[in-house]
Design an enzyme around this catalytic site. Structure first.
Site, mmCIF file in Angstrom:
data_model
loop_
_atom_site.group_PDB
_atom_site.id
_atom_site.type_symbol
_atom_site.label_atom_id
_atom_site.label_comp_id
_atom_site.label_asym_id
_atom_site.label_seq_id
_atom_site.Cartn_x
_atom_site.Cartn_y
_atom_site.Cartn_z
ATOM 1 N N ASP A 118 -1.485 -0.725 6.120
ATOM 2 C CA ASP A 118 -1.711 -0.217 7.469
ATOM 3 C C ASP A 118 -3.133 0.240 7.746
ATOM 4 O O ASP A 118 -3.564 0.292 8.878
ATOM 5 C CB ASP A 118 -0.755 0.945 7.756
ATOM 6 N N ASP A 140 -6.980 -1.611 3.999
ATOM 7 C CA ASP A 140 -6.039 -2.697 3.694
ATOM 8 C C ASP A 140 -6.405 -4.011 4.378
ATOM 9 O O ASP A 140 -5.829 -5.048 4.053
ATOM 10 C CB ASP A 140 -4.616 -2.305 4.141
ATOM 11 N N ASP A 151 0.877 -1.163 0.000
ATOM 12 C CA ASP A 151 0.000 0.000 0.000
ATOM 13 C C ASP A 151 0.923 1.225 0.000
ATOM 14 O O ASP A 151 2.091 1.124 0.381
ATOM 15 C CB ASP A 151 -0.871 -0.022 1.255
#
Length: 651
Positions: A548, A552, A349
């Protein structure tokens, strides 16, 4: 009722005293038996010209045999009673009884003695490997200090609720996550993230439970209850990680279940068939033949004990979990350490993972005759009362500008939702905001760059005087980490982000990442992840996802190995992840891959060492080319070497 409690307490104390006395008695008997055994060996082999009468010698050996082997023999009998015929205790019991049968009392005692010594050494090594995990897991926060109605009340930490005001004195462990509302000092976070340097903290800073307040009195407003705080979740992760077995551990458990009966039957075959063969063809007397092949069968039984593998393999994984924990990396089970060896692709990410997750000023553009300092000053005046991320980035950019005098002159501050903010400064309108908002005030066309994520315009006295470009800064260690991951043979590295394509593309190019996907909703991320998983699974390879945020969480749960950033990560993401990096340092990702690689190397070294030495001694023993003392080394010595090799995973 009180009498009942006192009776229970006295009974428990008596049990503890009795247990301590029994342990000391057993320990004294163990050491006395070893001394007596050494005396008997000296008398048996004439060391220092010392000799003992055969009856006394036999008595010494018999005493040592039962004193040293009582526990082993008892477990073997219980195993036979429960029809669990094939285990390490039954192997040692059968081997030692066989040694008595051929009048080898010294070796019968040696079998049980060295097995006991081996067990003791195993306990020491296991204890060392557990230390780093147990040290963290055993930390208890006994009480908390609740500040209520101007008084301090001692409470059980489990009763802490969100919003409570807590007082933490110097030297105390912080019982719940919270924000400092009074005081400043330094805290020790080493138990949480492995960071050895203390962290300086002040009013407004966030603290995590489990950290130690080093040198001052802090007032903390709890942002989470005790049960939901960082430290409680770490303990839960450790418990889950210690309980979960890897495929290698499960294989060895099954292997020992079949291996032990097979070698026991082979040992009996070595005794029975050659004895019958040589006796049937009249080459030897039955008793003489039986003694020779019984001795060889005993060698086979002793050396075949699988404890070197059964203990060292789970210990290696446990040591690796301890090493990772010491580095501030929490792994939820040894199966994930094992899975890392097959990882071929890693997906990141962007926000909060590859980047800091907070805006900083990249550039200030001044129009006409205005300078950057004046533009920044106007922007800071307008944002001085806001907690918005853009406001924080502008306020923190340059602390040298003195705003106090101008703030007194500021009036009529107005905020336009989703647009910007305006005010009066010395009868002149000043404003800050997006292109639409500033155009509505100045009636000017603005040089807006559509590729930029965040461009803020500043107006003064009806004229646009400049703009500020903000960006989410790339973590300083990110480029180094990507290079190391490539060295670790992770062939495919991806970025999946909900951000603009131009922003994601710039970050990917800066970090040397070829594959990236932008403008993704959470379900789009999952669809891309599924496609990557399918491709990698066809190659029998694993996929790592690093993230995080709440968005996600589905990806962390779906991928083969999910790694979450523990410091900034959401609770949902931490629950779904398999590995948690407590201090958000990306350098921990190559570190955990190296731990997994070293673990694998140690596992194979132990397997080859144990099986190689044991098979060699078994073959030599079957042909009469070795003796029982060598077999004892093949059992206890190899087990100890495997254990010592296993704890290298801690270093």
């Amino acid at each position: 009722m009180a009498n009942c409690c006192n009776t229970c307490t006295n009974t428990q104390n008596t049990i503890h005293k009795k247990s301590d006395f029994q342990n000391k008695l057993a320990q004294s008997l163990f050491y006395f038996s070893i001394i007596l055994y050494l005396i008997a060996l000296s008398g048996d082999f004439g060391i220092f010209n010392f000799h003992l009468n055969a009856s006394i010698l036999y008595g010494f050996y018999l005493f040592c045999y039962f004193a040293l082997g009582y526990g082993i023999l008892k477990k073997a009998l219980i195993g036979f009673y429960k029809r669990e015929f094939f285990n390490e205790n039954s192997l040692m019991a059968l081997a030692s009884i066989g040694a008595w049968a051929i009048a080898q009392g010294a070796e019968a005692v040696a079998i049980l003695l060295f097995y006991r010594i081996g067990e003791a050494l195993e306990d020491l090594v296991v204890e060392k490997s557990k230390k780093s995990i147990r040290t963290l897991a055993s930390i208890k926060i006994e009480q908390a200090h609740l500040f209520k109605n101007e008084n301090i009340e001692n409470i059980d930490p489990k009763n802490i609720q969100e919003g409570d005001i807590l007082v933490i004195f110097a030297g105390e462990r912080i019982p719940a996550d919270g924000i400092i509302i009074k005081g400043e000092g330094s805290v020790d976070n080493s138990a949480l993230n492995g960071e050895s340097l203390p962290q300086n903290v002040k009013v407004g800073d966030s603290l995590f439970s489990g950290s130690i307040n080093l040198d001052s009195i802090l007032h903390l407003k709890a942002t989470k209850s005790y049960e939901n705080s960082t430290f409680s979740k770490i303990i839960k992760l450790i418990e889950e990680g210690s309980a979960q077995k890897s495929r290698s551990e499960e294989f060895i458990t099954k292997f020992a279940r079949y291996y032990t009966p097979i070698v026991t039957l082979l040992a009996f075959s070595i005794i029975l068939f050659p004895t019958l063969y040589f006796w049937a063809f009249g080459q030897m007397e039955l008793i003489e033949t039986l003694k020779i092949w019984l001795y060889r069968g005993i060698i086979f039984l002793v050396v075949s004990c699988p404890c070197a593998l059964v203990i060292s393999i789970p210990l290696t994984f446990f040591a690796s979990l301890g090493k990772a924990s010491k580095e501030g990396i929490l792994i939820k089970g040894s199966s994930y350490i094992e899975a890392l060896k097959d990882a071929n692709a890693i997906i990141f990410d962007k926000t909060g993972t590859l980047t800091e997750g907070k805006l900083i000023i990249k550039k200030i553009n001044a129009y006409k005759n205005y300078d950057e300092k004046f533009i920044l000053k106007i922007a800071q005046l307008l944002e001085s009362h806001s907690n918005h991320p853009i406001a924080k980035a502008i306020i923190n950019y340059n602390n040298e500008i003195n705003l106090q005098e101008d703030l007194k002159k500021l009036s009529n501050l107005k905020e336009s939702s989703g647009g910007g903010v305006s005010a009066m400064l010395e009868n002149k309108i000043i404003a800050l905001g997006n292109a639409r908002f500033i155009q509505s005030l100045t009636k000017q066309n603005l040089p807006k760059d559509s590729s930029l994520k965040c461009q803020i315009f500043i107006a003064y006295d009806g004229e646009t005087i400049g703009d500020i470009i903000l960006e989410d800064a790339i973590k300083k260690e990110a480029k180094e980490v990507i290079e190391k991951l490539k060295e670790e043979h992770l062939e495919e590295i991806y970025i999946l982000s909900g951000d603009k394509e131009s922003v994601v593309q710039e970050i990917a190019q800066n970090l040397g990442i070829k594959h990236f996907f932008a403008s993704l909703l959470p379900n789009d991320k999952v669809n891309h992840l599924k496609a990557i998983l399918q491709t990698q699974n066809q190659k029998n390879k694993k996929v790592i996802f690093v993230g995080d945020g709440i968005n996600d969480a589905p990806s962390l749960a779906l991928c083969d190995i999910g790694i979450a950033m523990g410091k900034t990560g959401s609770d949902v993401a931490l629950e779904g992840a398999d590995i948690v990096i407590m201090n958000d340092d990306l350098r921990k990702i190559p570190k955990v891959l190296q731990i997994a690689k070293k673990t694998r190397q140690i596992l194979w070294q132990n397997i080859f060492l144990a099986l190689g030495v044991k098979i060699g001694i078994m073959i030599l023993g079957a042909f009469g080319a070795t003796n029982l003392w060598i077999a004892l080394f093949g059992d206890v010595g190899v087990a100890l070497l495997a254990l010592l090799n296993a704890i290298r995973a801690i270093r």
